[in-house]
Design a protein around this motif. Structure first.
Motif, PDB file in Angstrom:
ATOM      1  N   LEU A 126     -12.181 -40.754 -84.083  1.00  0.00           N
ATOM      2  CA  LEU A 126     -10.853 -40.422 -83.563  1.00  0.00           C
ATOM      3  C   LEU A 126     -10.852 -40.066 -82.076  1.00  0.00           C
ATOM      4  O   LEU A 126      -9.804 -40.058 -81.430  1.00  0.00           O
ATOM      5  CB  LEU A 126     -10.247 -39.251 -84.357  1.00  0.00           C
ATOM      6  N   ASN A 127     -12.027 -39.713 -81.535  1.00  0.00           N
ATOM      7  CA  ASN A 127     -12.154 -39.375 -80.116  1.00  0.00           C
ATOM      8  C   ASN A 127     -11.299 -38.155 -79.754  1.00  0.00           C
ATOM      9  O   ASN A 127     -10.505 -38.178 -78.806  1.00  0.00           O
ATOM     10  CB  ASN A 127     -11.785 -40.559 -79.225  1.00  0.00           C
ATOM     11  N   ILE A 128     -11.475 -37.067 -80.525  1.00  0.00           N
ATOM     12  CA  ILE A 128     -10.797 -35.800 -80.239  1.00  0.00           C
ATOM     13  C   ILE A 128     -11.743 -34.646 -80.562  1.00  0.00           C
ATOM     14  O   ILE A 128     -12.727 -34.821 -81.294  1.00  0.00           O
ATOM     15  CB  ILE A 128      -9.505 -35.623 -81.053  1.00  0.00           C
ATOM     16  N   GLY A 148     -14.989 -34.631 -71.830  1.00  0.00           N
ATOM     17  CA  GLY A 148     -13.951 -35.603 -71.513  1.00  0.00           C
ATOM     18  C   GLY A 148     -13.245 -36.143 -72.740  1.00  0.00           C
ATOM     19  O   GLY A 148     -12.385 -37.017 -72.635  1.00  0.00           O
ATOM     20  N   VAL A 149     -13.580 -35.606 -73.926  1.00  0.00           N
ATOM     21  CA  VAL A 149     -12.912 -35.979 -75.173  1.00  0.00           C
ATOM     22  C   VAL A 149     -11.720 -35.043 -75.354  1.00  0.00           C
ATOM     23  O   VAL A 149     -11.879 -33.827 -75.292  1.00  0.00           O
ATOM     24  CB  VAL A 149     -13.876 -35.875 -76.370  1.00  0.00           C
ATOM     25  N   PRO A 150     -10.507 -35.552 -75.579  1.00  0.00           N
ATOM     26  CA  PRO A 150      -9.322 -34.692 -75.637  1.00  0.00           C
ATOM     27  C   PRO A 150      -9.384 -33.669 -76.761  1.00  0.00           C
ATOM     28  O   PRO A 150      -9.916 -33.940 -77.843  1.00  0.00           O
ATOM     29  CB  PRO A 150      -8.171 -35.674 -75.874  1.00  0.00           C
ATOM     30  N   ALA A 186     -23.548 -41.788 -71.534  1.00  0.00           N
ATOM     31  CA  ALA A 186     -23.067 -40.691 -70.693  1.00  0.00           C
ATOM     32  C   ALA A 186     -22.363 -39.627 -71.530  1.00  0.00           C
ATOM     33  O   ALA A 186     -22.451 -38.426 -71.225  1.00  0.00           O
ATOM     34  CB  ALA A 186     -22.122 -41.219 -69.606  1.00  0.00           C
ATOM     35  N   LEU A 187     -21.683 -40.045 -72.597  1.00  0.00           N
ATOM     36  CA  LEU A 187     -21.023 -39.074 -73.471  1.00  0.00           C
ATOM     37  C   LEU A 187     -22.039 -38.272 -74.265  1.00  0.00           C
ATOM     38  O   LEU A 187     -21.836 -37.083 -74.518  1.00  0.00           O
ATOM     39  CB  LEU A 187     -20.043 -39.784 -74.411  1.00  0.00           C
ATOM     40  N   LEU A 188     -23.143 -38.893 -74.653  1.00  0.00           N
ATOM     41  CA  LEU A 188     -24.211 -38.139 -75.305  1.00  0.00           C
ATOM     42  C   LEU A 188     -24.721 -37.037 -74.385  1.00  0.00           C
ATOM     43  O   LEU A 188     -24.939 -35.898 -74.814  1.00  0.00           O
ATOM     44  CB  LEU A 188     -25.363 -39.066 -75.692  1.00  0.00           C
TER      45      LEU A 188
END
Length: 204
Positions: A126-128, A148-150, A186-188
C-alpha cells in the motif's frame, strides 16, 4: 535477538520497547520483498539500551507458496483476538476461531511474554505508514518523514494483529509499515535509518 532487561524494547518484523526491546516482523507470505529489511536489522547494532527481537518468517507456509494465507488457507492477519467469522476459503479467511493457527498463537504468546515497548510490522504494497496505540502518531509521522512513505491511518480490521494490539496493548507503540512493490534499495536504506531513529527515540 533478545531484549535488554534494563532498557526499552521494540518488536516488528517485530520491534518491542519496554525500557529496552523492539519486535519486528514480516506478516504475509506474499510480502516477501519486506524480508530484506529484517535481514539488515539482523546484522544492525541497536542503539544503546535497546534490543531488537526479529520475527522474520511468521508465515512460513505462505512464504513458501507466495500466498497471504498459511498452509490451512487461513489469513493469519485476521486470526487474532477480536476475530470475526468470515468466508471459509476466501482471501481473508479468518479461520475457525481466534488464535486457531499455531503461527498466530505463537506471535500472540511472544508479545504477551515480552511486553515490547514498540512493535513494527512490515507489509506490502500500500506504500503507507499506519499506526495504532495511544502515543504512536508522532512516531509514525517521524518514520514517514525519514522513509518518504506517506503516513496514513487505515481501517481497523477485526482479528488483525494491529487491531488486537491497539485494543489489548494500547501502551505499545505499533507501526504498520506498508512498503511498495518492489522495494527500491534507497528505501531499504531509509527504512533501516527510520527504525534506528525510532529505537533511539524510545529511550529518551
Amino acid at each position: 535477538v533478545g531484549p535488554d532487561p534494563n532498557s526499552p524494547s521494540m518488536a516488528g518484523v517485530m520491534p518491542d520497547v519496554t525500557g529496552g526491546e523492539a519486535v519486528a516482523k514480516c506478516r504475509e507470505g506474499d510480502a516477501r520483498s519486506s524480508i530484506p529489511v529484517l535481514d539488515r536489522l539482523l546484522w544492525a547494532t541497536p542503539p544503546p539500551g535497546v534490543a531488537y527481537l526479529l520475527v522474520t518468517h511468521p508465515n512460513p507456509d505462505g512464504e513458501s507458496a507466495g500466498t497471504r494465507q498459511n498452509g490451512r488457507g487461513v489469513d493469519l492477519n485476521r486470526n487474532f483476538p477480536g476475530w470475526q467469522a468470515g468466508e471459509h476459503g476466501g482471501l481473508y479467511d479468518p479461520g475457525p476461531g481466534p488464535l486457531s493457527e499455531p503461527e498466530s498463537a505463537a506471535l500472540h504468546a511472544l508479545v504477551e511474554a515480552r511486553r515490547p515497548t514498540a512493535v513494527l510490522t512490515f507489509h506490502q504494497a500500500l506504500n503507507i505508514i499506519d499506526h495504532s496505540g495511544r502515543d504512536s502518531l508522532p512516531y509514525a509521522q517521524a518514520f514517514a518523514a525519514t522513509t518518504g512513505v506517506p503516513q496514513q491511518q487505515t481501517t481497523a480490521f477485526p482479528g488483525s494483529f494491529g487491531t488486537w494490539l491497539d485494543t489489548a496493548q494500547p501502551e505499545i507503540v505499533t507501526l504498520t509499515v506498508e512498503l511498495p512493490r518492489p522495494v527500491p534499495a534507497a528505501l531499504l536504506d531509509r527504512t533501516e535509518t527510520a527504525v534506528t531513529q525510532l529505537a533511539s527515540s524510545l529511550t529518551r
